[in-house]
Write a protein that holds these residues in place. Structure first.
Motif, PDB file in Angstrom:
ATOM      1  N   ASN A  51       0.798  -1.232   0.000  1.00  0.00           N
ATOM      2  CA  ASN A  51       0.000   0.000   0.000  1.00  0.00           C
ATOM      3  C   ASN A  51       0.831   1.282   0.000  1.00  0.00           C
ATOM      4  OD1 ASN A  51      -2.436  -1.415   0.025  1.00  0.00           O
ATOM      5  ND2 ASN A  51      -2.427  -1.575   2.262  1.00  0.00           N
ATOM      6  N   HIS A  52       2.129   1.177   0.257  1.00  0.00           N
ATOM      7  CA  HIS A  52       2.968   2.370   0.309  1.00  0.00           C
ATOM      8  C   HIS A  52       4.286   2.129  -0.428  1.00  0.00           C
ATOM      9  CE1 HIS A  52       0.272   3.094   3.738  1.00  0.00           C
ATOM     10  NE2 HIS A  52       0.513   4.383   3.546  1.00  0.00           N
ATOM     11  N   ILE A  53       4.885   3.222  -0.856  1.00  0.00           N
ATOM     12  CA  ILE A  53       6.239   3.192  -1.405  1.00  0.00           C
ATOM     13  C   ILE A  53       7.104   4.162  -0.619  1.00  0.00           C
ATOM     14  CG2 ILE A  53       5.635   2.504  -3.761  1.00  0.00           C
ATOM     15  CD1 ILE A  53       5.884   5.526  -4.504  1.00  0.00           C
ATOM     16  N   VAL A  54       8.404   3.933  -0.659  1.00  0.00           N
ATOM     17  CA  VAL A  54       9.362   4.872  -0.096  1.00  0.00           C
ATOM     18  C   VAL A  54      10.488   5.024  -1.106  1.00  0.00           C
ATOM     19  CG1 VAL A  54      10.667   3.081   1.137  1.00  0.00           C
ATOM     20  CG2 VAL A  54      10.776   5.454   1.922  1.00  0.00           C
ATOM     21  N   TYR A  55      11.028   6.239  -1.204  1.00  0.00           N
ATOM     22  CA  TYR A  55      12.123   6.482  -2.135  1.00  0.00           C
ATOM     23  C   TYR A  55      12.895   7.713  -1.691  1.00  0.00           C
ATOM     24  CZ  TYR A  55       8.724   9.820  -4.098  1.00  0.00           C
ATOM     25  OH  TYR A  55       7.808  10.832  -4.263  1.00  0.00           O
ATOM     26  N   VAL A  56      14.083   7.864  -2.253  1.00  0.00           N
ATOM     27  CA  VAL A  56      14.911   9.033  -1.990  1.00  0.00           C
ATOM     28  C   VAL A  56      14.768   9.987  -3.173  1.00  0.00           C
ATOM     29  CG1 VAL A  56      17.235   9.899  -1.540  1.00  0.00           C
ATOM     30  CG2 VAL A  56      16.535   7.674  -0.626  1.00  0.00           C
ATOM     31  N   GLY A  57      14.367  11.208  -2.872  1.00  0.00           N
ATOM     32  CA  GLY A  57      14.211  12.223  -3.907  1.00  0.00           C
ATOM     33  C   GLY A  57      15.173  13.374  -3.695  1.00  0.00           C
ATOM     34  N   PRO A  58      15.352  14.200  -4.718  1.00  0.00           N
ATOM     35  CA  PRO A  58      16.287  15.318  -4.601  1.00  0.00           C
ATOM     36  C   PRO A  58      15.663  16.501  -3.874  1.00  0.00           C
ATOM     37  CG  PRO A  58      15.310  15.320  -6.776  1.00  0.00           C
ATOM     38  CD  PRO A  58      14.748  14.115  -6.062  1.00  0.00           C
ATOM     39  N   GLY A  59      16.425  17.110  -3.013  1.00  0.00           N
ATOM     40  CA  GLY A  59      16.024  18.379  -2.434  1.00  0.00           C
ATOM     41  C   GLY A  59      16.723  19.504  -3.161  1.00  0.00           C
ATOM     42  N   LYS A  77       4.539  12.264   1.015  1.00  0.00           N
ATOM     43  CA  LYS A  77       4.967  13.172   2.070  1.00  0.00           C
ATOM     44  C   LYS A  77       6.430  12.936   2.421  1.00  0.00           C
ATOM     45  CE  LYS A  77       0.370  13.342   4.178  1.00  0.00           C
ATOM     46  NZ  LYS A  77      -0.424  13.076   5.403  1.00  0.00           N
ATOM     47  N   PRO A  78       7.185  14.026   2.620  1.00  0.00           N
ATOM     48  CA  PRO A  78       8.571  13.861   3.079  1.00  0.00           C
ATOM     49  C   PRO A  78       8.576  13.455   4.545  1.00  0.00           C
ATOM     50  CG  PRO A  78       8.011  16.185   2.953  1.00  0.00           C
ATOM     51  CD  PRO A  78       6.831  15.444   2.401  1.00  0.00           C
ATOM     52  N   VAL A  79       9.457  12.500   4.910  1.00  0.00           N
ATOM     53  CA  VAL A  79       9.508  12.049   6.295  1.00  0.00           C
ATOM     54  C   VAL A  79      10.831  12.390   6.965  1.00  0.00           C
ATOM     55  CG1 VAL A  79       7.815  10.223   5.963  1.00  0.00           C
ATOM     56  CG2 VAL A  79      10.228   9.713   5.596  1.00  0.00           C
ATOM     57  N   ILE A  80      11.890  12.560   6.184  1.00  0.00           N
ATOM     58  CA  ILE A  80      13.175  12.956   6.736  1.00  0.00           C
ATOM     59  C   ILE A  80      14.027  13.495   5.595  1.00  0.00           C
ATOM     60  CG2 ILE A  80      14.317  10.709   6.458  1.00  0.00           C
ATOM     61  CD1 ILE A  80      15.615  11.171   9.228  1.00  0.00           C
ATOM     62  N   ARG A  81      14.925  14.385   5.911  1.00  0.00           N
ATOM     63  CA  ARG A  81      15.767  14.974   4.880  1.00  0.00           C
ATOM     64  C   ARG A  81      17.196  15.103   5.374  1.00  0.00           C
ATOM     65  NH1 ARG A  81      14.205  20.639   3.005  1.00  0.00           N
ATOM     66  NH2 ARG A  81      16.392  20.704   2.364  1.00  0.00           N
ATOM     67  N   SER A  82      18.098  15.233   4.418  1.00  0.00           N
ATOM     68  CA  SER A  82      19.502  15.446   4.728  1.00  0.00           C
ATOM     69  C   SER A  82      20.018  16.590   3.880  1.00  0.00           C
ATOM     70  CB  SER A  82      20.319  14.183   4.432  1.00  0.00           C
ATOM     71  OG  SER A  82      21.698  14.471   4.464  1.00  0.00           O
ATOM     72  N   THR A  83      20.843  17.416   4.472  1.00  0.00           N
ATOM     73  CA  THR A  83      21.405  18.549   3.735  1.00  0.00           C
ATOM     74  C   THR A  83      22.639  18.170   2.944  1.00  0.00           C
ATOM     75  OG1 THR A  83      22.774  19.173   5.620  1.00  0.00           O
ATOM     76  CG2 THR A  83      20.561  20.140   5.499  1.00  0.00           C
ATOM     77  N   ALA A  84      23.119  16.913   3.130  1.00  0.00           N
ATOM     78  CA  ALA A  84      24.371  16.463   2.494  1.00  0.00           C
ATOM     79  C   ALA A  84      25.545  17.319   2.924  1.00  0.00           C
ATOM     80  CB  ALA A  84      24.247  16.447   0.973  1.00  0.00           C
ATOM     81  N   ASP A  85      25.517  17.751   4.183  1.00  0.00           N
ATOM     82  CA  ASP A  85      26.605  18.560   4.727  1.00  0.00           C
ATOM     83  C   ASP A  85      27.054  17.977   6.067  1.00  0.00           C
ATOM     84  OD1 ASP A  85      28.460  20.582   4.955  1.00  0.00           O
ATOM     85  OD2 ASP A  85      27.020  22.059   5.721  1.00  0.00           O
ATOM     86  N   PRO A  86      27.648  16.763   6.088  1.00  0.00           N
ATOM     87  CA  PRO A  86      28.050  15.999   4.902  1.00  0.00           C
ATOM     88  C   PRO A  86      27.144  14.811   4.569  1.00  0.00           C
ATOM     89  CG  PRO A  86      29.284  15.217   6.784  1.00  0.00           C
ATOM     90  CD  PRO A  86      28.325  16.271   7.298  1.00  0.00           C
ATOM     91  N   GLU A  87      26.123  14.496   5.410  1.00  0.00           N
ATOM     92  CA  GLU A  87      25.371  13.261   5.228  1.00  0.00           C
ATOM     93  C   GLU A  87      24.393  13.348   4.063  1.00  0.00           C
ATOM     94  OE1 GLU A  87      25.174  15.055   8.035  1.00  0.00           O
ATOM     95  OE2 GLU A  87      26.230  13.955   9.605  1.00  0.00           O
ATOM     96  N   ALA A  88      24.230  12.224   3.345  1.00  0.00           N
ATOM     97  CA  ALA A  88      23.240  12.131   2.268  1.00  0.00           C
ATOM     98  C   ALA A  88      22.654  10.728   2.293  1.00  0.00           C
ATOM     99  CB  ALA A  88      23.878  12.415   0.908  1.00  0.00           C
ATOM    100  N   PHE A  89      21.369  10.603   2.015  1.00  0.00           N
ATOM    101  CA  PHE A  89      20.710   9.305   2.020  1.00  0.00           C
ATOM    102  C   PHE A  89      21.029   8.518   0.753  1.00  0.00           C
ATOM    103  CE2 PHE A  89      17.956  11.446   5.145  1.00  0.00           C
ATOM    104  CZ  PHE A  89      17.997  10.488   6.154  1.00  0.00           C
ATOM    105  N   SER A  90      21.320   7.234   0.934  1.00  0.00           N
ATOM    106  CA  SER A  90      21.538   6.330  -0.197  1.00  0.00           C
ATOM    107  C   SER A  90      20.247   5.618  -0.562  1.00  0.00           C
ATOM    108  CB  SER A  90      22.599   5.278   0.150  1.00  0.00           C
ATOM    109  OG  SER A  90      23.815   5.859   0.502  1.00  0.00           O
ATOM    110  N   TRP A  91      19.547   5.074   0.453  1.00  0.00           N
ATOM    111  CA  TRP A  91      18.318   4.322   0.198  1.00  0.00           C
ATOM    112  C   TRP A  91      17.512   4.198   1.478  1.00  0.00           C
ATOM    113  CZ3 TRP A  91      18.102   0.270   3.508  1.00  0.00           C
ATOM    114  CH2 TRP A  91      19.302  -0.337   3.909  1.00  0.00           C
ATOM    115  N   CYS A  92      16.247   3.878   1.312  1.00  0.00           N
ATOM    116  CA  CYS A  92      15.365   3.512   2.418  1.00  0.00           C
ATOM    117  C   CYS A  92      14.524   2.332   1.971  1.00  0.00           C
ATOM    118  CB  CYS A  92      14.444   4.653   2.815  1.00  0.00           C
ATOM    119  SG  CYS A  92      15.269   6.005   3.693  1.00  0.00           S
ATOM    120  N   ALA A  93      14.144   1.464   2.917  1.00  0.00           N
ATOM    121  CA  ALA A  93      13.313   0.308   2.610  1.00  0.00           C
ATOM    122  C   ALA A  93      12.446  -0.009   3.822  1.00  0.00           C
ATOM    123  CB  ALA A  93      14.179  -0.899   2.231  1.00  0.00           C
ATOM    124  N   PHE A  94      11.393  -0.776   3.583  1.00  0.00           N
ATOM    125  CA  PHE A  94      10.441  -1.107   4.643  1.00  0.00           C
ATOM    126  C   PHE A  94      10.929  -2.309   5.451  1.00  0.00           C
ATOM    127  CE2 PHE A  94       7.706   1.258   1.752  1.00  0.00           C
ATOM    128  CZ  PHE A  94       6.947   2.026   2.639  1.00  0.00           C
TER     129      PHE A  94
END
Length: 658
Positions: A51-59, A77-94
């Motif tokens: 019923n749901h998907i999750v993915y990493v999108g660009p900010g 809906k966005p659930v968490i974000r990273s500024t890439a200073d220095p952390e950046a998300f690679s992936w998320c999964a259920f």
């Protein structure tokens, strides 16, 4: 499906996706912005209930945002974000219907050297209850923990627990207490991502480099890299296994370099799928894990390597295998997915590159990705019970209204007669004759180009340039003889194949021989610069992004790291170090050069480009250098990529353009 993800609505999550549909345009500013924009979704996953998907999108800029989409309501809906200073998300999964596991990475300086770090966190699908899954850091940690662990089994219960490796780091120097961590090495735990209660499945082992599970919560294989007395790793690896009802490790394959690669365990037949060398190419085999190690060949190809298996669902069941000749091919030995793949080829015939991403726990809903050479791709959800296929999301909505270039597989002759496979992209609507042209060698060098969408090649084609992408000798996927020691030790062969691509374009009347340029990234950037050294009058412009510029420096750069022996072996020693280093021959380059690099690049350090720019300036050459603060090797920043493409477009328009 997901109407709010398809450029409708004004939610913040959707605005961040920059879902404008641009008209076909020859404006450099528009082309650079459209092709420089990052993908709208990466590494999408489907919840166990479907019923749901999750993915990493660009900010904005280099930021990344994790979004959860409701497939029933169409809301994202966005659930968490990273500024890439220095952390950046690679992936998320259920990890369960309401629980996510995400991995983020960062590159930071340690004693003047760049180190990559990776961390796993868990959170609710609404962004609540964020937990770190790795061992908690201590001021008394005895060593650096670069990577806290890897999920190796999502477990069939779907209750929010996962099986993961965990790096256990001991403490030292702790005073006035008896509570001191002593466990050291890589272990395996099953961890509740809500409470962080962890059960140790494999005790920490200082020799272990990884573990493999059978998809049902049982660890069956241990990976042991060879380590020298100086604590450098070599390219040799030992694999040990255990039978289904035993805790004892037995030898699977003793230390070897790359002749054996385990891929996946199928518990239903108590077997391991692995790649093994057969006549110099990887073939696919099944190996029984019952103590007999009886082996059965599954697939082989006389021209190319078999490169992977296809897995699906929570237990990562093996359903087929893949290889790449002129394009990626998938062979399904699961009859259900074989039938579905054939049906999809009729339903979406213009999108032949179909990948089954994952499935719901009951197997009824299947998330898939489909694309082509002239289409960046779309995510779809197939509902088996309803026999319906609905689009979820476009990978690059900025390009939806554009006519993109088609890509043709070709071969051309090298000077010694070898037939070099390559891909030719011609500008949409062009005659295909007497065009300005760009040679675009891939990075690696032990990688390869494939038939499909390539944002850099498509940008160049949109600007009116013919593009050739050679799979020069030294490329991976074609067997040992093709890979060989090309690239560095035998760089003349690889660079000669790249040069032959440019001459072939001219000989066929496709390119105007007076309007040739070369563009490359990473090893491709090295190839661009070295080609300009060896053939100084062939190209009118050179673009090198994150290039290697000196083979001796490449070896020295690795001295601080445990991979130093591997790098030294790949690069080698001898006269080719000097002869094959463009930094040492900057005076030979005649064409204007554009260099670009991120200053947090821990793959090829930024001083490669800095030194090359200084050498070219010192030799009185034309050079422009772009340095992007805080960015890694792939420049994951839409603004940075737009600036890079703008500068490339300006250079090419000025030197070989219309």
């Amino acid at each position: 499906m997901l109407k709010s993800m398809m450029c409708a609505g004004a939610a913040a999550a959707l605005a961040l996706m920059a879902c404008h549909a641009s008209a076909q345009s020859t404006s450099l500013a528009t082309d650079a912005a459209d092709f420089g924009a990052r993908e709208a979704a990466q590494n999408m996953d489907l919840s166990p209930d479907g019923n749901h998907i999750v993915y990493v999108g660009p900010g904005p800029g280099r930021a990344s945002i994790v979004l959860v989409g409701d497939l029933t309501t169409g809301d994202a809906k966005p659930v968490i974000r990273s500024t890439a200073d220095p952390e950046a998300f690679s992936w998320c999964a259920f990890a369960g219907n309401d629980r996510l596991v995400c991995r983020y990475f960062a590159v930071v300086a340690d004693a003047g050297h760049l180190l990559g770090f990776g961390r796993l966190i868990a959170l609710g699908n609404d962004g609540s209850n964020v937990k770190a899954l790795g061992q908690r850091s201590s001021a008394f940690d005895a060593r650096i923990r670069q990577f806290d662990g890897t999920v190796i089994d999502w477990l069939p219960a779907n209750n929010g627990s996962v099986m993961m490796t965990r790096d256990f780091v001991p403490e030292e120097g702790k005073m006035d207490t008896n509570i001191v961590r002593s466990a050291d090495g890589l272990g395996v735990v099953i961890i509740d991502t809500r409470s962080l209660k962890a059960d140790i499945i494999e005790r920490p082992n200082k020799t272990a480099g990884g573990f493999m599970s059978d998809g049902n919560g049982h660890v069956r294989i241990m990976i042991v890299p060879e380590v020298t007395r100086g604590e450098s790793v070599t390219a040799r690896v030992r694999y040990q296994y255990r039978t289904a009802n035993s805790r004892d490790w037995q030898m699977l394959v003793d230390y070897q370099k790359d002749d054996f690669v385990p891929l996946a365990i199928d518990s239903s037949i108590d077997s391991l799928y692995a790649l093994k060398k057969l006549n110099g190419r990887y073939a696919l085999f099944r190996v029984k894990l019952d103590g007999s190690l009886s082996t059965e060949q599954v697939a082989a190809n006389s021209q190319v390597d078999i490169d992977d298996v296809v897995r699906i669902g929570r237990g990562q069941r093996v359903i087929g295998y893949t290889y790449v000749d002129d394009r990626r091919r998938t062979v399904y030995f699961d009859p259900t997915y074989d039938k579905l793949a054939k049906s999809l080829s009729k339903a979406i015939p213009k999108l032949p590159l179909v990948e089954f991403v994952t499935a719901s726990a009951d197997g009824n809903k299947v998330l898939l990705f489909a694309g082509s050479d002239a289409d960046p791709g779309h995510y779809y959800l197939f509902d088996k019970s309803k026999k319906s296929l609905g689009e979820v999301l476009q990978a690059r909505p900025q390009l939806a209204q554009r006519t993109l270039a088609t890509v043709k597989s070709i071969t051309y002759a090298a000077p010694d007669g070898a037939q070099i496979p390559a891909y030719l992209t011609l500008p949409p609507g062009s005659s295909g004759k007497n065009l300005p042209a760009v040679v675009l060698p891939h990075g690696g060098p032990s990688a390869r180009d494939e038939w499909g969408f390539d944002w850099l090649a498509q940008f160049l084609a949109a600007r009116g340039y013919a593009v050739i992408q050679p799979n020069y000798r030294g490329s991976a996927g074609f067997g040992d003889a093709w890979l060989g020691e090309k690239g560095f030790k035998a760089w003349r062969t690889s660079i000669g194949d790249v040069t032959a691509a440019a001459r072939w374009l001219s000989s066929q009347g496709i390119a105007d021989p007076n309007r040739l340029a070369i563009v490359g990234w990473s090893y491709g950037g090295y190839a661009a610069l070295q080609s300009a050294v060896t053939e100084p009058t062939l190209y009118k412009a050179v673009v090198a992004v994150a290039p290697i510029i000196d083979l001796g420096k490449l070896k020295r750069d690795a001295n601080y790291y445990v991979t130093d022996k591997i790098v030294a072996d790949i690069v080698g020693s001898g006269p080719h170090i000097d002869e094959g280093s463009p930094l040492r021959h900057a005076a030979a380059i005649q064409a204007p050069v554009l260099l670009a690099h991120g200053d947090k690049d821990n793959n090829v350090f930024v001083d490669h480009s800095r030194d090359m720019a200084d050498a070219l300036l010192g030799a009185g050459k034309q050079v422009e250098y772009l340095e992007f603060k805080g960015l890694y090797h792939s420049l994951e920043d839409s603004s940075a990529r737009t600036e890079l493409l703008t500068k490339i477009g300006q250079l090419l328009d000025r030197t070989i353009g219309h």
